[in-house]
Scaffold this motif. Structure first.
Motif, PDB file in Angstrom:
ATOM      1  N   GLY A   1     -32.138   9.568 -23.001  1.00 13.69           N
ATOM      2  CA  GLY A   1     -32.289   8.498 -22.008  1.00 13.69           C
ATOM      3  C   GLY A   1     -32.171   7.118 -22.626  1.00 13.69           C
ATOM      4  N   LYS A   2     -31.642   7.067 -23.842  1.00  9.51           N
ATOM      5  CA  LYS A   2     -31.497   5.776 -24.524  1.00  9.51           C
ATOM      6  C   LYS A   2     -30.615   5.941 -25.752  1.00  9.51           C
ATOM      7  N   GLY A   3     -29.886   4.891 -26.075  1.00 10.36           N
ATOM      8  CA  GLY A   3     -29.083   4.918 -27.301  1.00 10.36           C
ATOM      9  C   GLY A   3     -28.383   3.597 -27.509  1.00 10.36           C
ATOM     10  N   LYS A   4     -27.833   3.446 -28.699  1.00  6.48           N
ATOM     11  CA  LYS A   4     -27.097   2.213 -29.016  1.00  6.48           C
ATOM     12  C   LYS A   4     -25.871   2.569 -29.840  1.00  6.48           C
ATOM     13  N   ILE A   5     -24.762   1.924 -29.472  1.00  6.53           N
ATOM     14  CA  ILE A   5     -23.512   2.113 -30.215  1.00  6.53           C
ATOM     15  C   ILE A   5     -23.036   0.730 -30.638  1.00  6.53           C
ATOM     16  N   ILE A   6     -22.766   0.586 -31.929  1.00  4.69           N
ATOM     17  CA  ILE A   6     -22.319  -0.710 -32.440  1.00  4.69           C
ATOM     18  C   ILE A   6     -20.979  -0.512 -33.138  1.00  4.69           C
ATOM     19  N   ASN A   7     -19.962  -1.157 -32.608  1.00  5.60           N
ATOM     20  CA  ASN A   7     -18.606  -0.990 -33.110  1.00  5.60           C
ATOM     21  C   ASN A   7     -18.203  -2.191 -33.962  1.00  5.60           C
ATOM     22  N   ILE A   8     -17.547  -1.916 -35.082  1.00  6.85           N
ATOM     23  CA  ILE A   8     -17.135  -3.027 -35.935  1.00  6.85           C
ATOM     24  C   ILE A   8     -15.676  -3.385 -35.650  1.00  6.85           C
ATOM     25  N   SER A   9     -15.511  -4.563 -35.056  1.00  5.14           N
ATOM     26  CA  SER A   9     -14.172  -5.117 -34.825  1.00  5.14           C
ATOM     27  C   SER A   9     -13.860  -6.030 -36.016  1.00  5.14           C
ATOM     28  N   SER A  10     -13.201  -7.150 -35.783  1.00  8.29           N
ATOM     29  CA  SER A  10     -12.895  -8.069 -36.892  1.00  8.29           C
ATOM     30  C   SER A  10     -12.484  -9.421 -36.330  1.00  8.29           C
ATOM     31  N   GLY A  11     -12.810 -10.465 -37.076  1.00  9.32           N
ATOM     32  CA  GLY A  11     -12.376 -11.813 -36.706  1.00  9.32           C
ATOM     33  C   GLY A  11     -10.857 -11.942 -36.674  1.00  9.32           C
ATOM     34  N   THR A  12     -10.166 -11.006 -37.320  1.00  9.04           N
ATOM     35  CA  THR A  12      -8.693 -11.064 -37.280  1.00  9.04           C
ATOM     36  C   THR A  12      -8.181 -10.909 -35.844  1.00  9.04           C
ATOM     37  N   ALA A  13      -8.962 -10.214 -35.003  1.00  8.10           N
ATOM     38  CA  ALA A  13      -8.563 -10.028 -33.599  1.00  8.10           C
ATOM     39  C   ALA A  13      -8.721 -11.331 -32.818  1.00  8.10           C
ATOM     40  N   LEU A  14      -9.588 -12.226 -33.293  1.00  5.90           N
ATOM     41  CA  LEU A  14      -9.780 -13.521 -32.618  1.00  5.90           C
ATOM     42  C   LEU A  14      -8.719 -14.513 -33.077  1.00  5.90           C
ATOM     43  N   GLY A  15      -8.365 -14.445 -34.351  1.00  9.15           N
ATOM     44  CA  GLY A  15      -7.443 -15.443 -34.917  1.00  9.15           C
ATOM     45  C   GLY A  15      -6.002 -14.987 -34.993  1.00  9.15           C
TER      46      GLY A  15
ATOM     47  N   ALA B   1     -19.266   0.212 -22.472  1.00  2.00           N
ATOM     48  CA  ALA B   1     -20.557  -0.363 -22.061  1.00  2.00           C
ATOM     49  C   ALA B   1     -20.759  -0.177 -20.557  1.00  2.00           C
ATOM     50  N   ARG B   2     -19.697  -0.407 -19.783  1.00  3.82           N
ATOM     51  CA  ARG B   2     -19.814  -0.214 -18.318  1.00  3.82           C
ATOM     52  C   ARG B   2     -20.075   1.255 -17.987  1.00  3.82           C
ATOM     53  N   GLU B   3     -19.370   2.135 -18.707  1.00  5.90           N
ATOM     54  CA  GLU B   3     -19.490   3.558 -18.392  1.00  5.90           C
ATOM     55  C   GLU B   3     -20.866   4.114 -18.792  1.00  5.90           C
ATOM     56  N   LEU B   4     -21.416   3.600 -19.883  1.00  8.28           N
ATOM     57  CA  LEU B   4     -22.672   4.181 -20.392  1.00  8.28           C
ATOM     58  C   LEU B   4     -23.916   3.384 -20.000  1.00  8.28           C
ATOM     59  N   GLY B   5     -23.729   2.293 -19.266  1.00  9.03           N
ATOM     60  CA  GLY B   5     -24.886   1.535 -18.781  1.00  9.03           C
ATOM     61  C   GLY B   5     -25.864   2.416 -18.008  1.00  9.03           C
ATOM     62  N   PRO B   6     -25.381   3.239 -17.071  1.00  6.48           N
ATOM     63  CA  PRO B   6     -26.296   4.097 -16.307  1.00  6.48           C
ATOM     64  C   PRO B   6     -27.105   5.060 -17.185  1.00  6.48           C
ATOM     65  N   ASP B   7     -26.611   5.347 -18.387  1.00  7.21           N
ATOM     66  CA  ASP B   7     -27.346   6.217 -19.320  1.00  7.21           C
ATOM     67  C   ASP B   7     -28.283   5.429 -20.231  1.00  7.21           C
ATOM     68  N   ASN B   8     -28.362   4.110 -19.975  1.00 10.25           N
ATOM     69  CA  ASN B   8     -29.237   3.261 -20.794  1.00 10.25           C
ATOM     70  C   ASN B   8     -28.798   3.226 -22.261  1.00 10.25           C
ATOM     71  N   ILE B   9     -27.479   3.235 -22.435  1.00  6.54           N
ATOM     72  CA  ILE B   9     -26.912   3.153 -23.792  1.00  6.54           C
ATOM     73  C   ILE B   9     -26.225   1.797 -23.941  1.00  6.54           C
ATOM     74  N   CYS B  10     -26.654   1.020 -24.917  1.00  2.20           N
ATOM     75  CA  CYS B  10     -26.032  -0.279 -25.193  1.00  2.20           C
ATOM     76  C   CYS B  10     -24.787  -0.054 -26.047  1.00  2.20           C
ATOM     77  N   VAL B  11     -23.726  -0.760 -25.727  1.00  3.22           N
ATOM     78  CA  VAL B  11     -22.509  -0.684 -26.543  1.00  3.22           C
ATOM     79  C   VAL B  11     -22.070  -2.112 -26.861  1.00  3.22           C
ATOM     80  N   ASN B  12     -22.116  -2.461 -28.113  1.00  5.37           N
ATOM     81  CA  ASN B  12     -21.749  -3.825 -28.522  1.00  5.37           C
ATOM     82  C   ASN B  12     -20.845  -3.780 -29.746  1.00  5.37           C
ATOM     83  N   ALA B  13     -20.248  -4.933 -30.043  1.00  2.00           N
ATOM     84  CA  ALA B  13     -19.354  -5.027 -31.204  1.00  2.00           C
ATOM     85  C   ALA B  13     -19.709  -6.250 -32.030  1.00  2.00           C
TER      86      ALA B  13
END
Ligand SMILES: NC(=O)c1ccc[n+]([C@@H]2O[C@H](COP(=O)([O-])OP(=O)(O)OC[C@H]3O[C@@H](n4cnc5c(N)ncnc54)[C@H](O)[C@@H]3O)[C@@H](O)[C@H]2O)c1
Length: 252
Positions: free
Chosen positions: A135-149, A172-184
């Motif tokens: 009923g809870k979890g967190k996913i943290i994805n590593i992107s890169s500043g190269t995608a911004l620049g 994040a939208r799909e797993l919100g109902p499962d109370n799972i945070c997804v950030n980068a």
């Protein structure tokens, strides 16, 4: 301790920035699974954590294999009984040579996408059932500043890291109902190991320093505080976000 007894998998945790994440999370009380294709490095990182009084488990994983990512999740559950956080850090970065896009082969393109994008997808598929049940979890994805620049001569890498941002938002939208945070996180150019120091010329490093608000080099430790925050209960209402940590180079 902000992460007492949280079970956190760090892929690519054996060397570089991933190792700094693993060590920093363990110091906050987490039980860290150091999962890496470089098995020996994973073992060294885990034993260093244990020698420092923390809890860690080294596991071999190739994130491009569904069978191996599933084994990573299964062994984590066998040992610790839950999975609170997945840090999708493994990536092809220092192993890639920069070159004009016309010289990138289709095989090189596929390999970068397999590790930097499909790898995240397979790791999430492997840990999701446990997080859903908890009923809870967190996913943290590593992107890169190269995608911004839009860093040139790195088209496959930059494209994969831009993909990580879309992956993060949709998941994040799909797993919100499962109370799972997804950030980068989008790290700026980080001196993560000796292999990379050889690749970057003193001129390139000087140019990067000049473009930052904080005019110094970036090191793995500069990223650890943001990682701890995203793993902790302090960020429970944050999801779908990409946090840029680059000493003030890009400002959006
Ligand atoms: N160093 C930088 O300047 C920088 C900047 C922005 C983002 N990043 C990202 O941060 C992450 C870590 O960067 P780093 O500099 O420590 O990179 P690195 O290349 O030194 O380390 C990558 C890690 O991923 C592991 N790995 C590679 N392929 C794997 C696979 N198939 N299965 C499992 N593990 C695998 C490696 O063994 C290693 O531990 C990467 O995702 C990278 O793209 C790095």
């Amino acid at each position: 301790m902000r992460l007492k007894d949280k079970v956190i998998i760090v892929t690519g945790g054996g060397v570089g920035i991933g190792r700094a994440y693993a060590t920093g999370l363990a110091k906050e009380g987490a039980k860290v699974v150091v999962a890496d294709i470089q098995e020996e490095e994973a073992r060294k990182a885990a034993s260093e954590i244990k020698q420092g009084g923390g809890e860690a488990l080294a596991l071999p994983v190739d994130v491009t294999s569904a069978e191996k990512t599933q084994a990573m999740a299964d062994k984590t559950l066998q040992k610790y009984g839950r999975i609170d956080v997945l840090v999708n850090n493994a990536g092809l970065y220092s192993a890639i040579k920069k070159k004009p896009f016309a010289e990138i082969t289709a095989e090189e393109w596929d390999r970068v996408m397999a590790v930097n994008l499909k790898g995240l997808f397979l790791c999430v598929q492997a840990v999701y059932p446990a997080m859903k049940e908890q009923g809870k979890g967190k996913i943290i994805n590593i992107s890169s500043g190269t995608a911004l620049g839009g860093t040139p001569f790195f088209l496959h890498y930059v494209t994969s890291k831009a993909g990580v941002i879309g992956f993060t938002r949709a998941l994040a939208r799909e797993l919100g109902p499962d109370n799972i945070c997804v950030n980068a996180i989008t790290p700026g150019l980080t001196i993560s190991g000796p292999q990379q120091e050889g690749v970057l010329t003193p001129e390139q490093l000087q140019d990067r320093r000049r473009r930052r608000a904080f005019q110094r080099d970036q090191y793995p430790q500069d990223l650890v505080g943001t990682m701890i925050f995203l793993c902790s209960a302090d960020s429970d209402f944050i999801t779908g976000q990409t946090i840029n940590v680059d000493g003030g180079m890009h400002m959006y």
